[in-house]
Each structure stands twice: as structure tokens, then as C-alpha cells.
Design a protein around this motif. Structure first.
Motif, PDB file in Angstrom:
ATOM      1  N   PHE A  19      82.966   0.485  37.973  1.00 46.26           N
ATOM      2  CA  PHE A  19      82.750   1.933  37.855  1.00 46.26           C
ATOM      3  C   PHE A  19      82.539   2.328  36.394  1.00 46.26           C
ATOM      4  N   GLN A  20      83.359   1.777  35.506  1.00 47.55           N
ATOM      5  CA  GLN A  20      83.225   2.090  34.089  1.00 47.55           C
ATOM      6  C   GLN A  20      81.887   1.596  33.532  1.00 47.55           C
ATOM      7  N   GLU A  21      81.425   0.458  34.014  1.00 46.87           N
ATOM      8  CA  GLU A  21      80.119  -0.046  33.565  1.00 46.87           C
ATOM      9  C   GLU A  21      78.989   0.871  34.027  1.00 46.87           C
ATOM     10  N   ILE A  22      79.098   1.368  35.250  1.00 46.52           N
ATOM     11  CA  ILE A  22      78.093   2.317  35.746  1.00 46.52           C
ATOM     12  C   ILE A  22      78.084   3.573  34.870  1.00 46.52           C
ATOM     13  N   VAL A  23      79.271   4.079  34.563  1.00 42.51           N
ATOM     14  CA  VAL A  23      79.372   5.263  33.699  1.00 42.51           C
ATOM     15  C   VAL A  23      78.760   4.981  32.333  1.00 42.51           C
ATOM     16  N   ARG A  24      79.078   3.821  31.761  1.00 44.44           N
ATOM     17  CA  ARG A  24      78.559   3.474  30.433  1.00 44.44           C
ATOM     18  C   ARG A  24      77.031   3.453  30.413  1.00 44.44           C
ATOM     19  N   VAL A  25      76.429   2.796  31.414  1.00 45.33           N
ATOM     20  CA  VAL A  25      74.969   2.688  31.457  1.00 45.33           C
ATOM     21  C   VAL A  25      74.326   4.061  31.661  1.00 45.33           C
ATOM     22  N   LEU A  26      74.874   4.849  32.582  1.00 41.26           N
ATOM     23  CA  LEU A  26      74.309   6.181  32.843  1.00 41.26           C
ATOM     24  C   LEU A  26      74.440   7.088  31.619  1.00 41.26           C
ATOM     25  N   ALA A  27      75.572   6.992  30.937  1.00 48.93           N
ATOM     26  CA  ALA A  27      75.772   7.800  29.736  1.00 48.93           C
ATOM     27  C   ALA A  27      74.805   7.388  28.637  1.00 48.93           C
ATOM     28  N   GLU A  28      74.562   6.101  28.526  1.00 51.69           N
ATOM     29  CA  GLU A  28      73.614   5.603  27.526  1.00 51.69           C
ATOM     30  C   GLU A  28      72.205   6.090  27.826  1.00 51.69           C
TER      31      GLU A  28
ATOM     32  N   GLY B  53      71.769   9.651  26.853  1.00 54.60           N
ATOM     33  CA  GLY B  53      71.877   9.978  25.440  1.00 54.60           C
ATOM     34  C   GLY B  53      73.202  10.612  25.056  1.00 54.60           C
ATOM     35  N   ILE B  54      74.251  10.303  25.783  1.00 54.08           N
ATOM     36  CA  ILE B  54      75.575  10.865  25.486  1.00 54.08           C
ATOM     37  C   ILE B  54      76.245  10.027  24.403  1.00 54.08           C
ATOM     38  N   ASP B  55      76.570  10.660  23.304  1.00 52.39           N
ATOM     39  CA  ASP B  55      77.204   9.981  22.174  1.00 52.39           C
ATOM     40  C   ASP B  55      78.703  10.286  22.197  1.00 52.39           C
ATOM     41  N   MET B  56      79.455   9.351  22.761  1.00 54.12           N
ATOM     42  CA  MET B  56      80.908   9.544  22.891  1.00 54.12           C
ATOM     43  C   MET B  56      81.568   8.181  22.757  1.00 54.12           C
ATOM     44  N   PRO B  57      82.668   8.080  22.037  1.00 53.36           N
ATOM     45  CA  PRO B  57      83.377   6.800  21.943  1.00 53.36           C
ATOM     46  C   PRO B  57      83.675   6.246  23.339  1.00 53.36           C
ATOM     47  N   GLN B  58      83.485   4.943  23.494  1.00 53.20           N
ATOM     48  CA  GLN B  58      83.601   4.337  24.822  1.00 53.20           C
ATOM     49  C   GLN B  58      84.982   4.542  25.429  1.00 53.20           C
TER      50      GLN B  58
ATOM     51  N   VAL C  16      78.540  12.050  34.679  1.00 52.78           N
ATOM     52  CA  VAL C  16      77.571  12.053  33.577  1.00 52.78           C
ATOM     53  C   VAL C  16      76.766  13.351  33.578  1.00 52.78           C
ATOM     54  N   ASP C  17      76.397  13.830  34.763  1.00 54.47           N
ATOM     55  CA  ASP C  17      75.685  15.120  34.848  1.00 54.47           C
ATOM     56  C   ASP C  17      76.551  16.245  34.286  1.00 54.47           C
ATOM     57  N   TYR C  18      77.853  16.180  34.553  1.00 53.78           N
ATOM     58  CA  TYR C  18      78.786  17.181  34.018  1.00 53.78           C
ATOM     59  C   TYR C  18      78.787  17.133  32.486  1.00 53.78           C
ATOM     60  N   LEU C  19      78.837  15.922  31.931  1.00 56.40           N
ATOM     61  CA  LEU C  19      78.823  15.791  30.469  1.00 56.40           C
ATOM     62  C   LEU C  19      77.515  16.321  29.884  1.00 56.40           C
ATOM     63  N   LEU C  20      76.401  16.001  30.530  1.00 60.06           N
ATOM     64  CA  LEU C  20      75.102  16.479  30.047  1.00 60.06           C
ATOM     65  C   LEU C  20      75.020  17.993  30.117  1.00 60.06           C
ATOM     66  N   GLY C  21      75.572  18.578  31.191  1.00 56.82           N
ATOM     67  CA  GLY C  21      75.576  20.035  31.311  1.00 56.82           C
ATOM     68  C   GLY C  21      76.434  20.686  30.257  1.00 56.82           C
TER      69      GLY C  21
END
Length: 436
Positions: free
Chosen positions: A380-389, A392-397, A423-428
Motif C-alpha cells: 500500500f505504501q509503495e502504491i502511495v509513493r508511486v502515485l504521489a511521485e 508531483g507531490i513533494d513531501m518527505p516519505q 493522493v487526490d486529497y493531497l493534490l486538492g
């Protein structure tokens, strides 16, 4: 103009504008018709041409795009023979060439004399029209661009043979009519008007690379689909497993991946299974490969629609066409909910076990079954990492994973869908911060 001599491209949808325009071309010099009546008819044609062009998103030379639309939309003996396979042999070529001679004359027609005779400069406004939006209500941008590009290509053809070759190449690359221009379709059954296959214009442009993980599952799906579109033996396919794991997204992704190779998809709901034979009858003789798609397929104990599905898959005297497969997604491995009554209550029906087996045998009709399970915490964390990348989300892992873990606890648990929503929430939130 010799449009009355057309043999293949006759009685076309939206052909009324062509009929009226050619009437004007033939009669604007005539003394038998009132000039004001002809002028009024010209403005009416311009109005209808504008309305059609705006609804479909056309731009450029609207007379040319209209003629191109007729050619790209008309399903006749020549166009349906050439779709996806290209040039064909036989006398049909000379008949098609005859029709293309007429269309070439229409493309090359100079409206100057007609406009001057009727004292109307309105057509000049349509020769370089700029659309306000990227697409229209009927066609999305992708389809609009193909029609407009073909319009310019046909207008630049040197002679009728060049015109024929360019149009035939379009039929080969993209097909003809609604089945050629669109990727996906739904089924509508208007009262007393038969079964209609209707285009879906807004399809998510998802790709298999967007689905993180599930490499074995994706390979099984693509291998089966690739065999299908290449004309090799392939199986009906069932994608089953936990909710939010990408089953439906995978189906959409393969449609986008293989559309250019002639793959089309028709979405059918459970209550429409009785229409399956009519749907197949409409598509079985076309050059496309059709996947009949059933999302979130499952049956309750009292539902009998599965019998229609089994009948179509198994076939009666007529075999299921080789250009049709069934793909389904389900959260249930066996599609039909088993109950204790199915297994143990033999008082009401002597052959209960036969009934149970009949229900459970439906899944056996799917030659390929693919499991999509929920990811573990690390996946799950890997999915989040790839989607965030990708977003273009710049946040400490460490912070990203901590917030993701909080999110999944209150938003449906570990799944690809939950990761995407996070990730959509973070982008919003990021976008909102930029506006303040």
C-alpha cells in the motif's frame, strides 16, 4: 452535382444538408425558382451546418468537415469491408470510386458564384471556423481531431484515386461509423424500438502502468486480450477479488491499449442480459473485436439472470462469434452467493445439489480467472509513493506514509482505490493552498 447518382453513400444519416446544398448548386441560376426562396434555403443550410459542427466540435472548413463526417460515419458495403483490414478486392472498388468522384467534386466546389448570385456571403464564414471548445457534446476531442484531420487530408488529395486511397486508409486505421469512431458503448432498450448500442464519449484514459503492482494479474489479462485482437484463440475472462484493487481500471486500461488494433467494449448490466443475443447479432459480422463487459457481477439466490449469461457463453445451435468475448469483474469468486439452504435444505427440492452445481458452474465458463487481492501495508505504501511521485507531490516519505496510514484507517482500508483517493486529497489540498 450528381449526388442522386450515389450508389453506396446513399440515404446517409445527416444527409439532408447535402441534399439541400446540392439542390442549391444545381438551381441557383434557374429562373424557375424564386431567388429569395433559394437564399432562405441557403441560410437554413448554414444554420444546420453550424449546429451540427458545434455539437460535434468541428472546426476549419465546415463544408469539408461535414462531407468528411458523412464519409466517416456511413456504414455501407465498402466502408464496413475496409474497416480495420484495409483495401479489399472485387467490383465494389469501382462502385466506391464512382461515389468518390462525386464527393471529390463536392470537396472542390467553388461557392463564389453561388454566393454572388444569391447575394449571401455567409458561406465564407464557414471556411475557416474556429471552435470555442476542444470538443463537442457528441464527439470528444480525440474523435473531433480525427475527423478534422481527415477533412484536410481529403481536401488535399490530387485526384479521385488519391481520395479513395486516403479514405480507405482511414477506414483501416480507425474503422467506420459509431463502432469505428468510439471505443466504448452501452446498451439502451427504448420501448418498442429494439436494442440500441450507444457510444460512451467520455472514457477515462487510464493505462496499465497506472496500476501499481499486480504484475502477474496484468500479464494474464494482456496475454489473453492480445491473443484475442490478433485473431488467436482466447478465453472469456473473470477478474475477481477485493474491492478497490483495480479490476475495473484494468479493463478500461486494456481498452485504451488495444483500441487502435480494433478492440471495442460494450458495457452490459445484469438486467440487460436478456438483450445479449440482440447485441451480439449487431456486432458479429463486423471487423472489430468486441469485449462485452460486465462490472461488479454477482447474483443473489433469487436472481435468474445468470441463465441468460450461461446460454450466451455456451451457445445454442449458433456458436458465439469469434470476435466476441465476455470480461467480467466481481468481488465474489463464485459470482452467485451460496447459502446454507443451497447446501443443506433438501426438503423443498429433491435435486437441490443439481441447482447448486448449475449456479456454481457459471464461473467455469470463464476460461481465465484473475485474482486481485488487497495489498499489505508495505505494498500500500509503495502504491502511495508511486502515485504521489506521478502527481508531483513533494513531501518527505516518512510523513507521506504516516498520513497515508491515517487516511486508510478511516477511508476503507488498504487498497489501490484508497491510495488514489489519498493522493487526490493531497493534490486538492495543494491546489487550494496555491489559490490562497
Amino acid at each position: 452535382m450528381r449526388t442522386s447518382e450515389l450508389m453506396l453513400y446513399k440515404n446517409m444519416d445527416f444527409g439532408e444538408i447535402l441534399n439541400d446544398m446540392t439542390f442549391l448548386m444545381e438551381n441557383f441560376r434557374s429562373e424557375y425558382y424564386n431567388k429569395e426562396d433559394l437564399r432562405s434555403l441557403l441560410f437554413e443550410c448554414v444554420n444546420r451546418l453550424l449546429e451540427l459542427s458545434v455539437s460535434h466540435g468541428f472546426e476549419g472548413n465546415l463544408w469539408h468537415t461535414y462531407l468528411t463526417f458523412l464519409l466517416a460515419n456511413d456504414e455501407n458495403a465498402y466502408s464496413t469491408s475496409c474497416e480495420i483490414v484495409g483495401p479489399v478486392e472485387g467490383s465494389i472498388n469501382e462502385i466506391a470510386r464512382h461515389d468518390f468522384e462525386i464527393f471529390k467534386e463536392l470537396f472542390d466546389y467553388d461557392f463564389t458564384e453561388l454566393e454572388e448570385a444569391l447575394d449571401a456571403g455567409c458561406l465564407k464564414l464557414l471556411m475557416d471556423y474556429r471552435n470555442v471548445k476542444g470538443g463537442g457534446k457528441v464527439f470528444n476531442r480525440r474523435i473531433r481531431d480525427r475527423i478534422c484531420d481527415l477533412s484536410r487530408t481529403l481536401a488535399g488529395s490530387s485526384d479521385v484515386d488519391d481520395f479513395k486511397a486516403r479514405l480507405t486508409q482511414f477506414y483501416r486505421e480507425f474503422g467506420v461509423g459509431k463502432l469505428g469512431l468510439h471505443k466504448a458503448f452501452r446498451v439502451e432498450h427504448p420501448e418498442n424500438d429494439g436494442v440500441h448500442i450507444v457510444p460512451i464519449t467520455n472514457i477515462a484514459h487510464v493505462h496499465l502502468d497506472d496500476l501499481v503492482g499486480y504484475e502477474i494479474a496484468k500479464k494474464k489479462l494482456t496475454d489473453n486480450t492480445e491473443a484475442f485482437v490478433q485473431g488467436r484463440r482466447a478465453n472469456n475472462c473473470l477478474l475477481f477479488g477485493d474491492a478497490g484493487t483495480g479490476k475495473s481500471s484494468s479493463i478500461k486500461a486494456i481498452l485504451n491499449q488495444y483500441y487502435d488494433q480494433g478492440l471495442r467494449m460494450i458495457e452490459v448490466y445484469k438486467h440487460q442480459f436478456k438483450d445479449l443475443n440482440d447485441v451480439i447479432a449487431q456486432i458479429k459480422n463486423r471487423n472489430y473485436k468486441f469485449i462485452i463487459y460486465m462490472d461488479d457481477l454477482s447474483f443473489e439466490e433469487f436472481e435468474i439472470e445468470y441463465k441468460y449469461l450461461k446460454a450466451v457463453i455456451e451457445g445454442g445451435l449458433e456458436r458465439k462469434p469469434e470476435n466476441v468475448l465476455i470480461y467480467a469483474t466481481s468481488n465474489r469468486r463464485h459470482l452467485i452467493r451460496e447459502t446454507f439452504r443451497d447446501k443443506a435444505d433438501r426438503d423443498e427440492e429433491l435435486h437441490t445439489n443439481d441447482t447448486v452445481q448449475e449456479k456454481l458452474s457459471l464461473v467455469a465458463r470463464f476460461g481465465v480467472t484473475i485474482y486481485f487481492g488487497s495489498p499489505d501495508k508495505k505494498e500500500f505504501q509503495e502504491i502511495v509513493r508511486v502515485l504521489a511521485e506521478k502527481g508531483g507531490i513533494d513531501m518527505p516519505q516518512e510523513e507521506l506514509f504516516l498520513e497515508a496510514n491515517k487516511w486508510e484507517l478511516s477511508h476503507g482500508g488498504l487498497s489501490g482505490r484508497t491510495a488514489q483517493q489519498f493522493v487526490d486529497y493531497l493534490l486538492g489540498t495543494k491546489a487550494a493552498e496555491k489559490t490562497h
